[in-house]
Design a protein around this motif. Sequence first.
Motif, PDB file in Angstrom:
ATOM      1  N   LYS A 190       7.023   8.055  -5.074  1.00 35.24           N
ATOM      2  CA  LYS A 190       6.925   9.489  -5.372  1.00 35.24           C
ATOM      3  C   LYS A 190       7.870  10.292  -4.485  1.00 35.24           C
ATOM      4  CE  LYS A 190       2.170   9.735  -7.094  1.00 35.24           C
ATOM      5  NZ  LYS A 190       0.812  10.273  -6.846  1.00 35.24           N
ATOM      6  N   GLU A 191       7.991   9.875  -3.234  1.00 33.76           N
ATOM      7  CA  GLU A 191       8.929  10.556  -2.330  1.00 33.76           C
ATOM      8  C   GLU A 191      10.361  10.412  -2.823  1.00 33.76           C
ATOM      9  OE1 GLU A 191       6.371   9.995   1.847  1.00 33.76           O
ATOM     10  OE2 GLU A 191       8.118   8.730   1.414  1.00 33.76           O
ATOM     11  N   PHE A 192      10.689   9.235  -3.338  1.00 29.92           N
ATOM     12  CA  PHE A 192      12.040   9.040  -3.874  1.00 29.92           C
ATOM     13  C   PHE A 192      12.271   9.913  -5.100  1.00 29.92           C
ATOM     14  CE2 PHE A 192      14.697   7.042  -7.115  1.00 29.92           C
ATOM     15  CZ  PHE A 192      15.929   7.103  -6.458  1.00 29.92           C
ATOM     16  N   ILE A 193      11.284   9.997  -5.991  1.00 25.43           N
ATOM     17  CA  ILE A 193      11.426  10.819  -7.198  1.00 25.43           C
ATOM     18  C   ILE A 193      11.712  12.267  -6.811  1.00 25.43           C
ATOM     19  CG2 ILE A 193      10.211  11.761  -9.193  1.00 25.43           C
ATOM     20  CD1 ILE A 193       8.653   9.108  -9.341  1.00 25.43           C
ATOM     21  N   ALA A 194      10.929  12.798  -5.864  1.00 17.55           N
ATOM     22  CA  ALA A 194      11.124  14.184  -5.426  1.00 17.55           C
ATOM     23  C   ALA A 194      12.508  14.366  -4.800  1.00 17.55           C
ATOM     24  CB  ALA A 194      10.027  14.567  -4.437  1.00 17.55           C
ATOM     25  N   HIS A 195      12.921  13.394  -4.008  1.00 18.33           N
ATOM     26  CA  HIS A 195      14.235  13.467  -3.362  1.00 18.33           C
ATOM     27  C   HIS A 195      15.369  13.401  -4.390  1.00 18.33           C
ATOM     28  CE1 HIS A 195      17.642  12.256  -0.783  1.00 18.33           C
ATOM     29  NE2 HIS A 195      17.857  11.290  -1.662  1.00 18.33           N
ATOM     30  N   PRO A 206       0.806  -1.235   0.000  1.00 18.24           N
ATOM     31  CA  PRO A 206       0.000   0.000   0.000  1.00 18.24           C
ATOM     32  C   PRO A 206       0.836   1.281   0.000  1.00 18.24           C
ATOM     33  CG  PRO A 206      -0.921  -1.583   1.549  1.00 18.24           C
ATOM     34  CD  PRO A 206       0.361  -2.176   1.048  1.00 18.24           C
ATOM     35  N   ASN A 207       2.065   1.216   0.510  1.00 12.61           N
ATOM     36  CA  ASN A 207       2.925   2.404   0.546  1.00 12.61           C
ATOM     37  C   ASN A 207       3.764   2.579  -0.721  1.00 12.61           C
ATOM     38  OD1 ASN A 207       2.099   3.026   3.139  1.00 12.61           O
ATOM     39  ND2 ASN A 207       3.792   1.925   4.115  1.00 12.61           N
ATOM     40  N   PHE A 208       3.658   1.640  -1.661  1.00 13.96           N
ATOM     41  CA  PHE A 208       4.573   1.637  -2.804  1.00 13.96           C
ATOM     42  C   PHE A 208       4.510   2.937  -3.601  1.00 13.96           C
ATOM     43  CE2 PHE A 208       5.543   0.747  -7.281  1.00 13.96           C
ATOM     44  CZ  PHE A 208       6.802   0.175  -7.169  1.00 13.96           C
ATOM     45  N   GLN A 243       6.018   8.767 -15.422  1.00 10.49           N
ATOM     46  CA  GLN A 243       4.915   8.578 -16.369  1.00 10.49           C
ATOM     47  C   GLN A 243       3.989   7.442 -15.966  1.00 10.49           C
ATOM     48  OE1 GLN A 243       6.198   8.708 -20.656  1.00 10.49           O
ATOM     49  NE2 GLN A 243       8.181   9.257 -19.762  1.00 10.49           N
ATOM     50  N   LEU A 244       4.499   6.488 -15.196  1.00 11.28           N
ATOM     51  CA  LEU A 244       3.729   5.282 -14.883  1.00 11.28           C
ATOM     52  C   LEU A 244       3.159   5.241 -13.473  1.00 11.28           C
ATOM     53  CD1 LEU A 244       6.027   2.555 -16.531  1.00 11.28           C
ATOM     54  CD2 LEU A 244       3.880   3.468 -17.436  1.00 11.28           C
ATOM     55  N   ILE A 245       3.800   5.931 -12.532  1.00 12.15           N
ATOM     56  CA  ILE A 245       3.458   5.726 -11.127  1.00 12.15           C
ATOM     57  C   ILE A 245       2.014   6.104 -10.799  1.00 12.15           C
ATOM     58  CG2 ILE A 245       4.264   7.996 -10.318  1.00 12.15           C
ATOM     59  CD1 ILE A 245       4.719   4.553  -8.577  1.00 12.15           C
ATOM     60  N   ASP A 246       1.446   7.089 -11.507  1.00 10.26           N
ATOM     61  CA  ASP A 246       0.041   7.470 -11.273  1.00 10.26           C
ATOM     62  C   ASP A 246      -0.910   6.787 -12.252  1.00 10.26           C
ATOM     63  OD1 ASP A 246       0.262   9.177  -9.033  1.00 10.26           O
ATOM     64  OD2 ASP A 246       0.984  10.809 -10.318  1.00 10.26           O
ATOM     65  N   ASN A 247      -0.371   5.880 -13.041  1.00 12.40           N
ATOM     66  CA  ASN A 247      -1.186   5.222 -14.072  1.00 12.40           C
ATOM     67  C   ASN A 247      -1.076   3.706 -13.999  1.00 12.40           C
ATOM     68  OD1 ASN A 247      -2.135   7.656 -15.683  1.00 12.40           O
ATOM     69  ND2 ASN A 247       0.078   7.963 -15.743  1.00 12.40           N
ATOM     70  N   ILE A 248      -0.979   3.179 -12.778  1.00 10.22           N
ATOM     71  CA  ILE A 248      -0.955   1.728 -12.606  1.00 10.22           C
ATOM     72  C   ILE A 248      -2.382   1.199 -12.740  1.00 10.22           C
ATOM     73  CG2 ILE A 248      -0.386  -0.179 -11.061  1.00 10.22           C
ATOM     74  CD1 ILE A 248       1.676   1.630  -9.722  1.00 10.22           C
ATOM     75  N   PRO A 249      -2.651   0.374 -13.731  1.00  9.76           N
ATOM     76  CA  PRO A 249      -4.040  -0.088 -13.944  1.00  9.76           C
ATOM     77  C   PRO A 249      -4.515  -0.971 -12.793  1.00  9.76           C
ATOM     78  CG  PRO A 249      -2.626  -0.557 -15.853  1.00  9.76           C
ATOM     79  CD  PRO A 249      -1.722  -0.186 -14.718  1.00  9.76           C
TER      80      PRO A 249
END
Length: 373
Positions: free
Chosen positions: A180-185, A173-175, A281-287
Amino acid sequence: MDTTPIINNFKSEEYQINMGPQHPATHGVLRLLLTIDGEIIKKVEPDLGYIHRSIEKMCERDSYQQIVHLTDRMDYLSSHINNEAVCLTVENALELEIPERVKVIRTIIAELTRIASHTLWWGVMGMDVGALTTYFYGFRDREMINDIFEETCGARLTMNYNIPGGLMFDIHPNFVKRTKEFIAHFKTKLPEYDLLLSNNIIFRKRMEGIGILTKEDAISFGASGPVGRASGYSCDVRKHHSYSAYDKVKFNEVLKTEGDTYSRYQVRVLEMWESLSIIEQLIDNIPEGDFFAKTNAVIKLPEGEYYQKVETARGELGVYIVSTGTKNPYRMKFRSPGFSNLSLLNHIAVGGKIGDLVATMATLDLVIPDIDR
């Protein structure tokens, strides 16, 4: 005018020394037999076999589900991608339709793996040429990815998450949140890599114009990954033979034309930016949907020969299976990127100095268990 001939008392004398298998610069149990004249390298002969485990032979006794767990012991820095390669080969042989959710998650995991591998390489690359600080910077960022992997599959190095048909279990659930936190960091930290090392004048003088590999030679030696692309050879499997969800994202194949040690360095640093873009591009679009396709408890591939290749952090990994229709492969062969990339070391190192060899070999990014299967 004095016509007395000049006598040179300092005759050239070649001799041989060992570099490895315990030398830290060989990044594992690799022995290099160097023929040198003073500091000048005349020949480099790699001597393999110190960590050979007969993985390909072991595959013949195991089921296809079990084989997956051997592959993360090859290139352990690309373990998720190695696992995916075997799974794709089996799935294609079975003509199995994989859920879109699986394809997207596999792609995100693979790119996180690529970044984790490149950050470790960057830290060790700097340390090899005397910049100890880079080691701590690289591991600082890599640990965030390892935390995500540990929460996802329970391991931090030799990881098993892919199975034929999909994934062992759904993402944590935290994936999404932690990714996203890693991307920002990492977007704020990656520029530090250039500030600390890429634009360091001492570092660049150690790297530029050293260990040059032409495009023609890269193709001839079978070089792949950043090693091939630094010589202008377009060889990214994700672009030319798309798999998983790579056909759904936009990214650039990083190419350089100089072919020297610094170009190979640059390609890997720039690839980390591209991996970040793919993940974004994919992290918010996981089907939504299943995380696996149903398979038989005992998998038997149809009789025949099957091949699949993927792009690991080091280049093209190929999986070749010969099946006789039983639950075990009759024969299995892995085409590891490190073996082909190591084969060109003598070609690009001869004429340089021992100090150059350390920097040149570091940019080949060798993982010895990948070569010495």
